[in-house]
Design a protein around this motif. Sequence first.
Motif, mmCIF file in Angstrom:
data_model
loop_
_atom_site.group_PDB
_atom_site.id
_atom_site.type_symbol
_atom_site.label_atom_id
_atom_site.label_comp_id
_atom_site.label_asym_id
_atom_site.label_seq_id
_atom_site.Cartn_x
_atom_site.Cartn_y
_atom_site.Cartn_z
ATOM 1 N N LYS A 184 -9.807 22.213 -13.778
ATOM 2 C CA LYS A 184 -9.602 22.226 -15.225
ATOM 3 C C LYS A 184 -10.738 23.034 -15.843
ATOM 4 N N SER A 185 -10.376 23.914 -16.750
ATOM 5 C CA SER A 185 -11.410 24.757 -17.348
ATOM 6 C C SER A 185 -11.487 24.515 -18.853
ATOM 7 N N HIS A 186 -12.624 24.854 -19.393
ATOM 8 C CA HIS A 186 -12.808 24.793 -20.845
ATOM 9 C C HIS A 186 -13.225 26.178 -21.313
ATOM 10 N N LEU A 187 -12.468 26.741 -22.202
ATOM 11 C CA LEU A 187 -12.709 28.116 -22.651
ATOM 12 C C LEU A 187 -12.777 29.069 -21.457
ATOM 13 N N GLY A 188 -11.949 28.749 -20.454
ATOM 14 C CA GLY A 188 -11.881 29.628 -19.288
ATOM 15 C C GLY A 188 -12.953 29.372 -18.250
ATOM 16 N N LYS A 189 -13.876 28.473 -18.558
ATOM 17 C CA LYS A 189 -15.012 28.241 -17.656
ATOM 18 C C LYS A 189 -14.877 26.924 -16.899
ATOM 19 N N ILE A 190 -15.449 26.907 -15.726
ATOM 20 C CA ILE A 190 -15.569 25.654 -14.997
ATOM 21 C C ILE A 190 -17.023 25.234 -15.027
ATOM 22 N N SER A 191 -17.258 23.985 -14.670
ATOM 23 C CA SER A 191 -18.620 23.454 -14.738
ATOM 24 C C SER A 191 -18.959 22.746 -13.436
ATOM 25 N N VAL A 192 -20.209 22.438 -13.276
ATOM 26 C CA VAL A 192 -20.655 21.713 -12.086
ATOM 27 C C VAL A 192 -19.875 20.414 -11.934
ATOM 28 N N ASP A 193 -19.599 19.769 -13.037
ATOM 29 C CA ASP A 193 -18.872 18.498 -12.954
ATOM 30 C C ASP A 193 -17.507 18.659 -12.315
ATOM 31 N N ALA A 199 -14.196 18.221 -7.111
ATOM 32 C CA ALA A 199 -13.370 18.822 -6.056
ATOM 33 C C ALA A 199 -14.051 18.778 -4.696
ATOM 34 N N ARG A 200 -15.322 18.464 -4.695
ATOM 35 C CA ARG A 200 -16.071 18.440 -3.431
ATOM 36 C C ARG A 200 -15.943 17.064 -2.799
ATOM 37 N N ILE A 201 -14.788 16.823 -2.259
ATOM 38 C CA ILE A 201 -14.504 15.500 -1.721
ATOM 39 C C ILE A 201 -14.081 15.593 -0.259
ATOM 40 N N ARG A 202 -14.071 14.445 0.365
ATOM 41 C CA ARG A 202 -13.562 14.294 1.733
ATOM 42 C C ARG A 202 -14.209 15.273 2.715
ATOM 43 N N SER A 249 -8.650 20.268 3.522
ATOM 44 C CA SER A 249 -9.318 21.570 3.439
ATOM 45 C C SER A 249 -10.732 21.368 2.913
ATOM 46 N N GLN A 250 -11.679 21.967 3.587
ATOM 47 C CA GLN A 250 -13.079 21.737 3.248
ATOM 48 C C GLN A 250 -13.568 22.746 2.214
ATOM 49 N N LEU A 251 -14.038 22.232 1.090
ATOM 50 C CA LEU A 251 -14.529 23.118 0.038
ATOM 51 C C LEU A 251 -15.735 23.925 0.532
ATOM 52 N N LYS A 252 -15.627 25.244 0.437
ATOM 53 C CA LYS A 252 -16.716 26.090 0.954
ATOM 54 C C LYS A 252 -17.109 27.183 -0.034
ATOM 55 N N MET A 253 -16.263 27.406 -1.031
ATOM 56 C CA MET A 253 -16.563 28.489 -1.961
ATOM 57 C C MET A 253 -16.133 28.100 -3.371
ATOM 58 N N VAL A 254 -16.911 28.582 -4.308
ATOM 59 C CA VAL A 254 -16.524 28.468 -5.717
ATOM 60 C C VAL A 254 -16.343 29.886 -6.227
ATOM 61 N N SER A 255 -15.291 30.122 -6.970
ATOM 62 C CA SER A 255 -15.077 31.444 -7.544
ATOM 63 C C SER A 255 -15.039 31.326 -9.056
ATOM 64 N N ILE A 256 -15.857 32.115 -9.717
ATOM 65 C CA ILE A 256 -15.777 32.130 -11.178
ATOM 66 C C ILE A 256 -15.506 33.549 -11.664
ATOM 67 N N THR A 257 -14.956 33.631 -12.845
ATOM 68 C CA THR A 257 -14.635 34.910 -13.440
ATOM 69 C C THR A 257 -15.583 35.124 -14.613
ATOM 70 N N GLN A 258 -16.212 36.285 -14.615
ATOM 71 C CA GLN A 258 -17.204 36.558 -15.661
ATOM 72 C C GLN A 258 -17.056 37.993 -16.116
ATOM 73 N N PRO A 259 -16.668 38.305 -17.330
ATOM 74 C CA PRO A 259 -16.182 37.373 -18.336
ATOM 75 C C PRO A 259 -14.885 36.703 -17.880
ATOM 76 N N THR A 260 -14.590 35.564 -18.454
ATOM 77 C CA THR A 260 -13.422 34.800 -18.053
ATOM 78 C C THR A 260 -12.133 35.448 -18.548
ATOM 79 N N GLU A 261 -11.039 34.920 -18.064
ATOM 80 C CA GLU A 261 -9.725 35.394 -18.497
ATOM 81 C C GLU A 261 -9.523 35.177 -19.994
ATOM 82 N N LEU A 262 -10.320 34.316 -20.601
ATOM 83 C CA LEU A 262 -10.168 34.080 -22.043
ATOM 84 C C LEU A 262 -11.194 34.871 -22.848
#
Lengths: 342, 342, 342, 342
Positions: free
Chosen positions: B106-115, B120-123, B130-143
Amino acid sequence: MRGFGSDNHATVHPELLAAINEANINHAPSYGTDDWTESANKKIKSIFGTEWQPFFVFNGTAANVLSLGSHLESFHSIACADVSHLNVDECGAPEKIAGVKLISLKSHLGKISVDTIEEARIRLGDQHFSQLKMVSITQPTELGTVYSLEELRAIASYCQKQGLLLHLDGTRFFNACINLDCEAPDIARFFDVISLGGTKNGFMMGEAVLVKNPERAKVFKFFRKQYLQLPSKTRFISCQFARYFTNELYLKIASHSCSMAKLLEQRVHEIPFMEILYPVESNAVFARFPKKFLKKMREKYFFYVWDENDFSVRLMTSWDTTEHDIKGFYNQAVELTREAPL
Amino acid sequence: MRGFGSDNHATVHPELLAAINEANINHAPSYGTDDWTESANKKIKSIFGTEWQPFFVFNGTAANVLSLGSHLESFHSIACADVSHLNVDECGAPEKIAGVKLISLKSHLGKISVDTIEEARIRLGDQHFSQLKMVSITQPTELGTVYSLEELRAIASYCQKQGLLLHLDGTRFFNACINLDCEAPDIARFFDVISLGGTKNGFMMGEAVLVKNPERAKVFKFFRKQYLQLPSKTRFISCQFARYFTNELYLKIASHSCSMAKLLEQRVHEIPFMEILYPVESNAVFARFPKKFLKKMREKYFFYVWDENDFSVRLMTSWDTTEHDIKGFYNQAVELTREAPL
Amino acid sequence: MRGFGSDNHATVHPELLAAINEANINHAPSYGTDDWTESANKKIKSIFGTEWQPFFVFNGTAANVLSLGSHLESFHSIACADVSHLNVDECGAPEKIAGVKLISLKSHLGKISVDTIEEARIRLGDQHFSQLKMVSITQPTELGTVYSLEELRAIASYCQKQGLLLHLDGTRFFNACINLDCEAPDIARFFDVISLGGTKNGFMMGEAVLVKNPERAKVFKFFRKQYLQLPSKTRFISCQFARYFTNELYLKIASHSCSMAKLLEQRVHEIPFMEILYPVESNAVFARFPKKFLKKMREKYFFYVWDENDFSVRLMTSWDTTEHDIKGFYNQAVELTREAPL
Amino acid sequence: MRGFGSDNHATVHPELLAAINEANINHAPSYGTDDWTESANKKIKSIFGTEWQPFFVFNGTAANVLSLGSHLESFHSIACADVSHLNVDECGAPEKIAGVKLISLKSHLGKISVDTIEEARIRLGDQHFSQLKMVSITQPTELGTVYSLEELRAIASYCQKQGLLLHLDGTRFFNACINLDCEAPDIARFFDVISLGGTKNGFMMGEAVLVKNPERAKVFKFFRKQYLQLPSKTRFISCQFARYFTNELYLKIASHSCSMAKLLEQRVHEIPFMEILYPVESNAVFARFPKKFLKKMREKYFFYVWDENDFSVRLMTSWDTTEHDIKGFYNQAVELTREAPL
């Protein structure tokens, strides 16, 4: 620097570059809904036949892999020549991306025959074995030879009879037309899906996949996008195709490349230490070349050693090869022989 | 026709087109061993830092999918914004080609946060998941919003601490630099792999993947080829990058796009029936737009409806947006209001 | 009905079936955290060496494909014998699932040699070509022959020197130990990853992948799950391995299968119309067999025609082959010759 | 040790184990051409309808992924519940192996509805977006609830109308039949492809994929083999199905599991510190459970914490759950409350 390294080393043909510059006006919708794309589609249909639906992509590997992936299920196999680009120059892309298995067929002068395909058409219905569903041939071949229309017909009849799809890697499609003195449909009619090359024929970049099956044509765009091949500013690829098929530029380019290869072949014949290896039917001259002259010759005119075991070399002509290039190559060879006789 | 449809609709910047035309001389080795590519590599390293190894590819989808596929194993997952291009505009390419799973945050103004990443970093270590190994962010965001350096630092620290790789979808990278008034490394330093955009910044086509991990950089070229992304005549992509990074053209382009967006924002503010939706921090203005004016307005200035449910629209500026365009848009809107008051 | 069709046609060995029945007590944690799995792991480590980490899977195709997929990147290729299961009996699973390319090597008596591998180790660093990273051999081979320890050493030294991983398709591993009169580690030590067969050695089903590299062992479970190979009630596979490695059952089974093959070989030698084709070093006897007797013989004792061109047949013995079976086969053959002389 | 951990923890039902022991006679052709497989096929067709073609595989993940991969093209997406096994318990296998994208739908009591599917059915024809082509539901759901026939009909009508395939993850299929007091076809008729579970219903291992589309049924065996799921000694899986569908064993097992869950539900109701969370309609009881009693309770009767945030737990009954187990669980809980009151 000039040479006979590859038709990929050549510049963009001035008319095609002009088309690109001219396309650089106004805003245009992206992803292939622009006027240039529409025009290119029309021209391709007018030349190949309206049964074909063209899709523009970035490069030849992609055109090939998309041709496979969009027409096959993952348990299918494709028979192709041992020397084919698909088999030895795509870094495993067909396997990884389309998920299929390649069956490498022994080739003669770069060509495969019904007999070799027949040998690969085994274990039908056997769940342990990838099921042969497609044959892919390269025309002209990687060795610069050209399947005759009779050879194509034989393969196509066999494929049709056996329910095999037939794919054409047509990176240098019109060189074959020149050699066979035929029209595009004379060749195209034998195939189900065609990789139609641009890059090696004077384009900056750009290839087209021509799809015949209407059901596959309907979904091809999704495969193209998913296979990372949807150009944002498609106009700059399609405008090249539109121009390529205007005023027979495609024939002029093919014709020039082929006649330069013929000229080069004549000159190579006259060089005592070189030996032509295969019939020159497209824009490639394969020849044996003494190792001791290699370094010197390549300093001036670059070309690739094809096989390091026997020092066969590949000399490629292209749309921009000149008689002057060929003369220079010849003179340099003659000079070397004088300096260091065989 | 002109408009605010997309920075993909724009023409090629004249300087970049000039670079292409100028690169069209002589024969050049193919597949990235040419001088233009060497020059582009050097310039990118000089701007981003020598720890980065650039690889040129055709388009943005490819840059993203290659960033994933070259750095992850197939049982890994990537967390990204629900609105990210990776998640909703790649036709499943990340899943199909890289074989990985995307976790939509879930994003706010196109951004994700540490929270949201933390959620999503579970199990971890659970073989069913599936083991979380990467975070991808868009800068500037789609918004069209921009992560502050503090926001980036927070995400990067978290990722580093948890052993997560951080990927940047930097399609419009320098727009963020303009907005944050910072240098490329100020942003780049937080990331492990970067998709650096060209196409939407005045290029004809071409993107770069910047790889930091030297082991991954060593094998990246094989992934590029296998993922159908090795340009034959690479010079025509790399020459654009070389020019882009000459005389600060990249900053001029980014700066112009952003200031045009700011100007557009001001004018939209003045249009009574429009409402700005998100902070304008890049080259996008999102706004509510009454349905009844839509057709008329789009006839003259094309733009996309972003969400058909609430008739929010996206207005993109680009390197070639002019004050005249914006004035025209504004005048047209004013005129429409007069004709058919709210 | 009995016969020499395949060691897959045999029943489950009574001791292994007993193990299964005995494992059917109480609740047990699923997915490999049960006592039987722990016991099987220990026993395998005690026999193969503690450097190996075993992972249980359902079948041989899976063991092979997991061995590849967990150790290779998609741009890698694997060299294997032209007749190997990997190459001709997995329906393209290695290509589809692991995404890699197989390089088929000409084999002699089912074996490949350093020379053939060397020929396939080409174009290193060339981005257009799948990079050879693994060699896979089958021991005993599909033709029932066995690599000598010297042959294995030669291949393993070459692989180590060239940075190639070495995989063993060990479907009938202990048959090779019997033939070579050696212990498991004498063979295993040459390899990086081993497919250790159960099914063809009297199991109901179940194979193990033995992984040496600790980093790969750490993530192997994720690959296993993602490759559809995590058994819910793992105990019923692992209990078979635990029993197999108790009281040397594994040697008894292998020893019996091999000695039955030797006996069969002797008898086949005595049949005037049959001709032994390859050295009998495992549990397979390959022989030429006149077409006219085929139907009759197969009615009573089923076996497979290996090659329909020359009517070579494969006779497989297994843990449950009896002297009576062999005698019956022989008698039937003699009788047929009498009825219809050659 | 006994408990309520999972129906995967249970033993093999004695009748099914007997079937396995009885199947252990003679040689039998491998790979599914044996008598037991033929018999199992017939029985399944007699119960589900002759329009279904069954294929036996090893486990549930495989049944699900094969259902997807054999029916979809890689650019398709599948909508499924956020809590579905497909989405959160397959370690990314659907994405990696079938190459498709999953769309996670918000669920209520484990179920999805036409509304949520409708929300996911967007951007049809848009080449940038994975095209929704299949809906997958789990019946009974992961939360032990059961879709009513009306709910199924609503979803199925919607899917049929919109050209969407409907997949059933029927791991515990007959528990739903028991709950709905209906026959197999009453549920099956709504679906195009069904994962029919064995393992969680007293099998040692083994699932079936039921395929309706005759064209897909024709090629399914190739997918099964390529997806690593062809059992060599198929008889030991199919004999379980044959027995399961003899003398209504399948109904006895389902009926017992469900009635034990009902009994457990009653008892849990009586435990003051526990709270039932969802309707008990299959063999699962979800309940809130105070953290302080957890360790103690799990020492005697193992069960899983479903959500560590709210300490909800999942109690699964199975074919071998006894009234004594439930009584013991209840007594233990009562005792704990006495020792350490809330």
